[in-house]
Write a protein that holds these residues in place. Structure first.
Motif, PDB file in Angstrom:
ATOM      1  N   GLY A 126       0.093  -2.310  -2.974  1.00  0.00           N
ATOM      2  CA  GLY A 126       0.261  -3.646  -2.422  1.00  0.00           C
ATOM      3  C   GLY A 126       1.079  -3.593  -1.150  1.00  0.00           C
ATOM      4  N   THR A 127       1.286  -4.746  -0.562  1.00  0.00           N
ATOM      5  CA  THR A 127       2.077  -4.814   0.666  1.00  0.00           C
ATOM      6  C   THR A 127       3.137  -5.892   0.536  1.00  0.00           C
ATOM      7  OG1 THR A 127       0.622  -6.422   1.735  1.00  0.00           O
ATOM      8  CG2 THR A 127       0.135  -4.100   2.121  1.00  0.00           C
ATOM      9  N   SER A 128       4.186  -5.698   1.310  1.00  0.00           N
ATOM     10  CA  SER A 128       5.202  -6.721   1.501  1.00  0.00           C
ATOM     11  C   SER A 128       5.227  -6.963   3.008  1.00  0.00           C
ATOM     12  CB  SER A 128       6.558  -6.221   0.985  1.00  0.00           C
ATOM     13  OG  SER A 128       7.078  -5.226   1.836  1.00  0.00           O
ATOM     14  N   PRO A 129       5.994  -7.912   3.479  1.00  0.00           N
ATOM     15  CA  PRO A 129       6.024  -8.129   4.932  1.00  0.00           C
ATOM     16  C   PRO A 129       6.472  -6.895   5.723  1.00  0.00           C
ATOM     17  CG  PRO A 129       6.950 -10.008   3.799  1.00  0.00           C
ATOM     18  CD  PRO A 129       6.732  -8.946   2.763  1.00  0.00           C
ATOM     19  N   ALA A 130       7.269  -6.013   5.093  1.00  0.00           N
ATOM     20  CA  ALA A 130       7.826  -4.886   5.838  1.00  0.00           C
ATOM     21  C   ALA A 130       7.277  -3.526   5.427  1.00  0.00           C
ATOM     22  CB  ALA A 130       9.342  -4.873   5.680  1.00  0.00           C
ATOM     23  N   SER A 131       6.475  -3.446   4.338  1.00  0.00           N
ATOM     24  CA  SER A 131       6.055  -2.122   3.878  1.00  0.00           C
ATOM     25  C   SER A 131       4.780  -2.158   3.045  1.00  0.00           C
ATOM     26  CB  SER A 131       7.177  -1.482   3.049  1.00  0.00           C
ATOM     27  OG  SER A 131       7.402  -2.244   1.885  1.00  0.00           O
ATOM     28  N   ILE A 132       4.215  -0.971   2.850  1.00  0.00           N
ATOM     29  CA  ILE A 132       3.113  -0.753   1.920  1.00  0.00           C
ATOM     30  C   ILE A 132       3.739  -0.100   0.695  1.00  0.00           C
ATOM     31  CG2 ILE A 132       0.943   0.465   1.489  1.00  0.00           C
ATOM     32  CD1 ILE A 132       1.986  -0.059   5.032  1.00  0.00           C
ATOM     33  N   GLU A 133       3.498  -0.676  -0.477  1.00  0.00           N
ATOM     34  CA  GLU A 133       4.128  -0.194  -1.705  1.00  0.00           C
ATOM     35  C   GLU A 133       3.074   0.417  -2.625  1.00  0.00           C
ATOM     36  OE1 GLU A 133       7.419  -0.265  -2.167  1.00  0.00           O
ATOM     37  OE2 GLU A 133       7.710  -1.276  -0.253  1.00  0.00           O
ATOM     38  N   VAL A 134       3.347   1.635  -3.089  1.00  0.00           N
ATOM     39  CA  VAL A 134       2.454   2.322  -4.013  1.00  0.00           C
ATOM     40  C   VAL A 134       3.262   2.682  -5.253  1.00  0.00           C
ATOM     41  CG1 VAL A 134       0.955   4.324  -4.376  1.00  0.00           C
ATOM     42  CG2 VAL A 134       1.105   3.275  -2.111  1.00  0.00           C
ATOM     43  N   GLN A 135       2.743   2.303  -6.406  1.00  0.00           N
ATOM     44  CA  GLN A 135       3.358   2.686  -7.678  1.00  0.00           C
ATOM     45  C   GLN A 135       2.338   3.520  -8.444  1.00  0.00           C
ATOM     46  OE1 GLN A 135       4.513  -0.847  -9.760  1.00  0.00           O
ATOM     47  NE2 GLN A 135       6.401  -1.040  -8.599  1.00  0.00           N
ATOM     48  N   ALA A 136       2.755   4.724  -8.837  1.00  0.00           N
ATOM     49  CA  ALA A 136       1.909   5.609  -9.631  1.00  0.00           C
ATOM     50  C   ALA A 136       2.490   5.679 -11.028  1.00  0.00           C
ATOM     51  CB  ALA A 136       1.853   6.995  -8.996  1.00  0.00           C
ATOM     52  N   LEU A 137       1.735   5.230 -12.017  1.00  0.00           N
ATOM     53  CA  LEU A 137       2.197   5.225 -13.401  1.00  0.00           C
ATOM     54  C   LEU A 137       1.927   6.607 -13.967  1.00  0.00           C
ATOM     55  CD1 LEU A 137       0.716   1.746 -14.312  1.00  0.00           C
ATOM     56  CD2 LEU A 137       2.959   2.285 -13.382  1.00  0.00           C
ATOM     57  N   ALA A 138       2.970   7.435 -14.042  1.00  0.00           N
ATOM     58  CA  ALA A 138       2.790   8.851 -14.344  1.00  0.00           C
ATOM     59  C   ALA A 138       3.911   9.398 -15.216  1.00  0.00           C
ATOM     60  CB  ALA A 138       2.713   9.640 -13.035  1.00  0.00           C
ATOM     61  N   PRO A 139       3.953   9.012 -16.485  1.00  0.00           N
ATOM     62  CA  PRO A 139       5.003   9.547 -17.355  1.00  0.00           C
ATOM     63  C   PRO A 139       4.805  11.032 -17.635  1.00  0.00           C
ATOM     64  CG  PRO A 139       3.448   8.256 -18.626  1.00  0.00           C
ATOM     65  CD  PRO A 139       3.072   8.089 -17.182  1.00  0.00           C
ATOM     66  N   GLY A 140       5.920  11.718 -17.865  1.00  0.00           N
ATOM     67  CA  GLY A 140       5.852  13.125 -18.247  1.00  0.00           C
ATOM     68  C   GLY A 140       5.751  14.104 -17.102  1.00  0.00           C
ATOM     69  N   LEU A 141       6.053  13.674 -15.898  1.00  0.00           N
ATOM     70  CA  LEU A 141       5.996  14.578 -14.745  1.00  0.00           C
ATOM     71  C   LEU A 141       7.380  15.102 -14.402  1.00  0.00           C
ATOM     72  CD1 LEU A 141       3.622  12.760 -12.238  1.00  0.00           C
ATOM     73  CD2 LEU A 141       3.065  14.561 -13.854  1.00  0.00           C
TER      74      LEU A 141
ATOM     75  N   LEU B 144       6.326   6.619 -10.322  1.00  0.00           N
ATOM     76  CA  LEU B 144       6.584   7.106  -8.967  1.00  0.00           C
ATOM     77  C   LEU B 144       6.394   5.927  -8.020  1.00  0.00           C
ATOM     78  CD1 LEU B 144       6.947   9.368  -6.823  1.00  0.00           C
ATOM     79  CD2 LEU B 144       4.449   9.618  -6.889  1.00  0.00           C
ATOM     80  N   ARG B 145       7.419   5.665  -7.232  1.00  0.00           N
ATOM     81  CA  ARG B 145       7.344   4.579  -6.247  1.00  0.00           C
ATOM     82  C   ARG B 145       7.391   5.186  -4.852  1.00  0.00           C
ATOM     83  NH1 ARG B 145      10.055   2.540 -10.575  1.00  0.00           N
ATOM     84  NH2 ARG B 145       9.447   0.447 -11.253  1.00  0.00           N
ATOM     85  N   VAL B 146       6.385   4.849  -4.052  1.00  0.00           N
ATOM     86  CA  VAL B 146       6.324   5.316  -2.664  1.00  0.00           C
ATOM     87  C   VAL B 146       6.272   4.075  -1.782  1.00  0.00           C
ATOM     88  CG1 VAL B 146       5.070   6.683  -0.962  1.00  0.00           C
ATOM     89  CG2 VAL B 146       5.071   7.396  -3.367  1.00  0.00           C
ATOM     90  N   SER B 147       7.181   4.029  -0.831  1.00  0.00           N
ATOM     91  CA  SER B 147       7.249   2.904   0.095  1.00  0.00           C
ATOM     92  C   SER B 147       7.033   3.430   1.510  1.00  0.00           C
ATOM     93  CB  SER B 147       8.610   2.211  -0.017  1.00  0.00           C
ATOM     94  OG  SER B 147       8.683   1.134   0.877  1.00  0.00           O
ATOM     95  N   VAL B 148       6.010   2.913   2.178  1.00  0.00           N
ATOM     96  CA  VAL B 148       5.713   3.307   3.562  1.00  0.00           C
ATOM     97  C   VAL B 148       6.004   2.095   4.434  1.00  0.00           C
ATOM     98  CG1 VAL B 148       3.970   4.183   5.154  1.00  0.00           C
ATOM     99  CG2 VAL B 148       3.878   4.830   2.723  1.00  0.00           C
ATOM    100  N   ALA B 149       6.998   2.232   5.300  1.00  0.00           N
ATOM    101  CA  ALA B 149       7.386   1.112   6.165  1.00  0.00           C
ATOM    102  C   ALA B 149       6.279   0.813   7.175  1.00  0.00           C
ATOM    103  CB  ALA B 149       8.682   1.432   6.890  1.00  0.00           C
TER     104      ALA B 149
END
Length: 147
Positions: A47-62, A129-134
């Motif tokens: 998804g996006t916010s006004p300031a960034s692109i937000e990626v959430q990867a649901l990855a338990p056990g890594l 895992l949360r990745v935020s790309v400004a």
């Protein structure tokens, strides 16, 4: 139960064997009689916010140190490996359903043009895992003063 099968376990083992034979003849995304079809791993929310692109990867056990996250030419790549938690196979252990993904994985997310590859942050907590790309400063809305 038919005398052909000694137990329920034998019955489901035979169904799984037949399902495997059908999968070889008619390949495609299928499911075992006792488990769901394979899905991409990790499951992503983007998804996006006004300031960034937000990626959430649901990855338990890594193991976060084993994750490889790169941004190149407008693509965010999340790669790594998830170790199997299954017990070693022997004559006393039968696995009837294995819905938990194990092995190497790679997910690619196409980023919009306003993503800034120099400003990426990643964190891993509680299996997510949360990745935020400004976004680039030049693409952000700004107020223009009228003289």
């Amino acid at each position: 139960m038919s005398p052909l099968f000694r137990s329920t376990a034998d019955f489901f083992a035979e169904l799984n064997r037949m399902q495997s034979m059908l999968d070889r003849v008619f390949p495609g995304p299928g499911a075992s009689i006792r488990s769901q079809a394979d899905a991409a791993f990790p499951v992503l929310n983007v998804g996006t916010s006004p300031a960034s692109i937000e990626v959430q990867a649901l990855a338990p056990g890594l193991d976060p140190s084993q994750l490889d996250i790169t941004v190149d030419r407008g693509l965010l790549v999340i790669a790594g490996e998830r170790k199997s938690q299954l017990p070693p196979a022997d004559e006393r252990v039968n696995v009837y359903a294995n819905e938990r993904f194990a092995g190497r994985f790679r997910r690619v997310v196409s980023l919009p043009e306003d993503a800034d590859p120099a400003r990426v942050e990643a964190s891993y907590r509680d299996g997510v895992l949360r990745v935020s790309v400004a976004k680039r400063e030049s693409s952000l809305p700004r107020r223009i003063e009228v003289n």
